[in-house]
Every structure is written in structure tokens, then in C-alpha cells.
Design an enzyme around this catalytic site. Structure first.
Site, PDB file in Angstrom:
ATOM      1  CG  HIS A  49      -2.028  -0.977   1.107  1.00  0.00           C
ATOM      2  ND1 HIS A  49      -3.182  -0.955   0.057  1.00  0.00           N
ATOM      3  CD2 HIS A  49      -2.074  -2.323   1.417  1.00  0.00           C
ATOM      4  CE1 HIS A  49      -3.719  -1.975   0.210  1.00  0.00           C
ATOM      5  NE2 HIS A  49      -3.041  -3.152   0.867  1.00  0.00           N
ATOM      6  CG  ASP A  51       1.578  -0.082  -5.784  1.00  0.00           C
ATOM      7  OD1 ASP A  51       0.759   0.308  -4.938  1.00  0.00           O
ATOM      8  OD2 ASP A  51       1.065  -0.761  -6.445  1.00  0.00           O
ATOM      9  N   GLY A 132      -7.057 -15.264  -7.484  1.00  0.00           N
ATOM     10  CA  GLY A 132      -7.971 -14.711  -6.211  1.00  0.00           C
ATOM     11  C   GLY A 132      -6.991 -15.092  -4.768  1.00  0.00           C
ATOM     12  N   GLY A 134      -3.834 -13.298  -4.308  1.00  0.00           N
ATOM     13  CA  GLY A 134      -2.908 -12.422  -3.999  1.00  0.00           C
ATOM     14  C   GLY A 134      -1.591 -12.470  -4.630  1.00  0.00           C
ATOM     15  CB  SER A 136       0.360 -10.428  -9.421  1.00  0.00           C
ATOM     16  OG  SER A 136       0.462  -9.464  -8.559  1.00  0.00           O
ATOM     17  CB  SER A 137      -3.634 -14.545 -11.374  1.00  0.00           C
ATOM     18  OG  SER A 137      -4.785 -14.063 -10.755  1.00  0.00           O
ATOM     19  CG  ASP A 182       0.662  -6.292  -8.248  1.00  0.00           C
ATOM     20  OD1 ASP A 182       1.467  -6.018  -7.268  1.00  0.00           O
ATOM     21  OD2 ASP A 182      -0.480  -6.198  -8.029  1.00  0.00           O
ATOM     22  CE1 TYR A 232      -4.451  -2.134  -3.555  1.00  0.00           C
ATOM     23  CE2 TYR A 232      -5.678  -0.691  -4.848  1.00  0.00           C
ATOM     24  CZ  TYR A 232      -4.656  -1.115  -4.423  1.00  0.00           C
ATOM     25  OH  TYR A 232      -3.479  -0.799  -5.189  1.00  0.00           O
TER      26      TYR A 232
HETATM   27  C1  GLA Z   1      -2.130  -5.034  -5.042  1.00  0.00           C
HETATM   28  C2  GLA Z   1      -2.079  -4.090  -6.018  1.00  0.00           C
HETATM   29  C3  GLA Z   1      -0.875  -3.337  -6.030  1.00  0.00           C
HETATM   30  C4  GLA Z   1      -0.437  -2.835  -4.566  1.00  0.00           C
HETATM   31  C5  GLA Z   1      -0.748  -3.889  -3.496  1.00  0.00           C
HETATM   32  C6  GLA Z   1      -0.688  -3.430  -2.025  1.00  0.00           C
HETATM   33  O1  GLA Z   1      -1.701  -6.161  -5.255  1.00  0.00           O
HETATM   34  O2  GLA Z   1      -2.258  -4.426  -7.248  1.00  0.00           O
HETATM   35  O3  GLA Z   1      -0.711  -2.370  -6.891  1.00  0.00           O
HETATM   36  O4  GLA Z   1      -1.157  -1.618  -4.171  1.00  0.00           O
HETATM   37  O5  GLA Z   1      -2.073  -4.501  -3.745  1.00  0.00           O
HETATM   38  O6  GLA Z   1       0.697  -3.059  -1.778  1.00  0.00           O
END
Ligand code: GLA
Length: 388
Positions: A49, A51, A132, A134, A136-137, A182, A232
Site C-alpha cells: 500500500h 505503490d 484470487g 494475491g 498477481s494472476s 505487480d 482497497y
Molecule cells: C495489490 C495492487 C498493488 C499494490 C498492492 C498493495 O496487489 O495490485 O498495486 O497496491 O495491492 O501493496
């Protein structure tokens, strides 16, 4: 990507996935592959949190990949299928387009807008990045599509330009207001290293992860990370509100963390302190001080739990158990939070026992089936032409 997919079911080395993608394109769409786009998933070691606040992050690309096999068509249609759900869709034919297909269409249309015209395509997707959770699929899918198009067009966008294009696809086509972390690491990671990235300037450098000394483990809570979407967007708004009240363009410009205060100020405090922890972890890793590196991860989790408030019961349980195990140097939630995965830094020799004990103790405490597995730092996306 479908929800609730089991991590254990998502298997395959990059090579196996490439073969499966080419075979799938032939079997399901009757087309010989001309090129492949290959992109890894990621886990974030520290810097969450931050970026979208112009701050620092240090993710690494992991040995789970999304691979797309593709071939050009003579007309303008784009047909795309995925082994993950078995669906085959023709893009842009109106309502009922599944969520994953929107990402594919987004990247293709945005590539077209930058002059990287793909024309008609037949595509087949295989993946070992679980959806789903986390890891980054969605970034892996977007970057794999962009890399496939680069390969077919024989022109490169550049790592950060490609990352920004893919981030835009998530914003515009999927309505996800994500930052750049990501997509950047999925596009540009250096094998064996995490990526220390300044999200304000997009300057980055690799930081080696010494595999002889430490192991990185992903600990999936089994709670879908999608639950986090509303939170988010809300936290992102709180950060914007805090920046406005404190008179800065982004919270990372602040030199001192605000004390006390309401939700906006607590978010600001997390961002400022998290940026220092990223710096400290990078320095510790460079100096081989993995104990100090682990301490930064523990402190990061506490800040995300108490100040930013995005951890939740399952992640707190997983992290707390991990932190108490012998051989663990540090543990924290990773990514957006609320559900999804934690990341654990362990002494190399203890990695196996940590994984087993953490799974067992998490089940005992929460009644949930978690999954804990080691990951390796791999290189970012690549494309390959297939000779006829
Ligand atoms: C998700 C978002 C990222 C980042 C993270 C938290 O993965 O895609 O850009 O903000 O949450 O760090």
C-alpha cells in the site's frame, strides 16, 4: 482467473506450461502456435500500500507462470480460450464476456493504441498462478498478453512502458484501481533477485536474495483476496485525503510520520514508516543481515494490521504462527491484504519444517486448509517465437 482454485492444482514449470499452451491452441482452436508470451506471478517481500502513494516496494517474481500461445489470423477476430475454466470466447462480441477476457481485450486494445497493432488472433492460456490469492494472476495475464503481442510484432515496449500499459488495462477494463508494483516486477524482474522499485520515479534496481542462506515461502490463507477489493479502494481514498490535508502531492513526500489521528492519518503513518522499512530491508539484504531483514517484515505486518488495517483474522493467524516458529526470520501479509497470502522469510535449512508446521498449526487454530510452499525468485516476462 476463477476463484477458490486450489494452489496445489496449479502446477507446471514454465517449459511444461509452454508445451501445454501450444498443445491447447492446436487441440481446442485447431491452430499452430506462432509465439508464446510467458509471465510470472509475484510475491511482495515488503512495501505494501505504498505503490499508489509514490513509495517504495520490494516484490519478487515467483516460479509460477501464465503462458499464452498465439497465432495471427487473416481477419480481425480475437478468439481466446483458457485451460483454467475451459471457456473459449470471441472478444468484443458483447455482454457475457468473462472477467478474465476483459483483461485480454484491454491489453490488446491498449497495445493497438500505442501502434502495436496485433490484428486478429487465436490465443490459448495456461497458468500455474492461482487466481484470487494475491499472487498477481491478473498482472501475469496482462503482461503475458502484452509480451505475446510484442513478440508477434517484433517490437518491444520497454519494461516500464509495458507495466504502465498493463496497469491501465486493469484500471480501465477491470475497474481495479491498482498501483504499478505487480506489473513492474512481473515485466522486469531479474532472476535471483527482488526488485527495489521507487513507484514515484519508476527507478528500480535488483536486490539479490541469497538462496544459500534464506528461503522465501508463500503461505496461502485459503481466504479469497477478492474480498479486499472494496477495502482497497477505500484505503486508497484515505491516502489521497491524507495527502491533501497534509499538503503534499503524495504521502511519500512526507519526511515524518504523523502521530495519532484518524483513519487518514493512520494510513499516512503506515506509508511513511513502510517506506523506511523497505529501505532498511534492502540494505539488510545487501549486507547479508537476514535477521534484520526479517524484523522489518514483522514490523511491516504490525503496521498493516494496526495503522492501515488490511490484515484480517486469517492473515493475522498465519503470520503470528509463522513468527513463532523456529527458523523463521520474519513474516507478513503480502499484497492487498484481507485474505490471500502471507510471505515468510526462513533460514534455508529450516524451510521444509517451517512449511509443514505452519500448515498444521494454521489448520489447528483456524480450521482452514492453508497451503505453504517455497518460491524462487525468477526473471520477468519473456516472449518466444516458435519456428514452423
Ligand atoms: C495489490 C495492487 C498493488 C499494490 C498492492 C498493495 O496487489 O495490485 O498495486 O497496491 O495491492 O501493496
Amino acid at each position: 482467473m476463477p476463484d477458490g482454485e486450489s494452489i496445489a492444482g496449479c502446477v507446471g514449470t514454465a517449459r511444461e506450461l509452454c508445451l501445454r499452451a501450444s498443445e491447447g491452441l492446436w487441440r481446442e482452436l485447431g491452430v499452430r502456435a506462432e509465439a508464446l508470451g510467458i509471465a510470472p506471478g509475484r510475491v511482495n517481500l515488503i512495501g505494501d500500500h505504498t505503490d499508489y502513494c509514490g513509495g517504495l516496494v520490494m516484490p519478487m517474481a515467483i516460479d509460477r507462470w501464465t503462458v499464452i500461445a498465439g497465432a495471427k489470423r487473416k481477419d480481425d477476430l480475437v478468439r481466446v480460450g483458457t485451460a483454467l475454466t475451459g471457456e473459449i470466447v470471441t472478444l468484443g462480441t458483447g455482454a457475457g464476456e468473462p472477467g478474465w477476457a476483459r483483461y485480454v481485450r484491454g491489453v490488446i486494445e491498449l497495445c493497438g493504441a500505442t501502434g502495436l497493432e496485433a490484428g486478429g488472433l487465436d490465443l490459448w492460456i495456461e497458468s500455474s498462478v492461482p487466481g484470487g490469492s494475491g499472487l498477481s494472476s491478473s498482472a501475469a495475464l496482462c503482461v503475458a498478453v502484452a509480451t505475446l503481442i510484442e513478440t508477434l510484432a517484433d517490437r518491444r515496449l520497454g519494461v516500464m512502458a509495458k507495466a504502465e500499459l498493463c496497469q491501465r488495462a486493469e484500471h480501465v477494463y477491470a475497474g481495479v484501481p491498482c498501483g504499478i508494483m505487480d506489473q513492474a516486477v512481473v515485466a522486469g524482474a531479474v532472476a535471483g533477485s527482488a526488485m527495489l522499485l521507487n513507484c514515484g520515479t519508476l527507478a528500480w534496481e535488483p536486490v539479490a536474495i541469497d538462496e544459500r542462506a534464506v528461503a522465501v515461502l508463500v503461505a496461502d490463507t485459503g481466504v479469497s483476496r477478492r474480498l479486499a477489493d472494496g477495502v482497497y479502494a477505500a484505503r486508497r481514498r484515505s491516502c489521497e485525503e491524507a495527502a491533501q490535508r497534509l499538503g503534499v502531492r503524495s504521502l511519500s513526500e512526507l519526511e515524518k510520520a504523523p502521530a495519532g489521528g484518524d483513519e487518514a492519518m493512520r494510513c499516512a503513518r503506515h506509508v511513511v514508516t513502510e517506506n523506511s522499512r523497505v529501505r532498511l530491508l534492502a540494505e539488510a539484504a545487501r549486507g547479508g543481515d537476514w535477521k534484520l531483514a526479517g524484523e522489518q517484515m514483522n514490523a511491516s505486518h504490525a503496521s498493516l494490521r494496526d495503522d492501515f488495517r488490511v490484515t484480517g483474522e486469517a492473515l493475522d493467524a498465519m503470520v503470528e504462527i509463522a513468527q513463532g516458529l523456529s527458523g523463521v526470520l520474519g513474516a507478513r501479509m503480502t499484497g492487498a491484504g484481507m485474505g490471500g497470502c502471507a510471505v515468510v522469510l526462513a533460514e534455508r535449512a529450516a524451510a521444509g519444517s517451517v512449511a509443514r508446521e505452519l500448515e498444521a498449526k494454521y489448520r489447528e487454530r483456524t480450521g482452514r486448509e492453508g497451503a505453504v510452499f517455497p518460491v524462487r525468485a525468477v526473471g520477468g516476462a519473456s516472449g518466444a517465437r516458435i519456428s514452423p
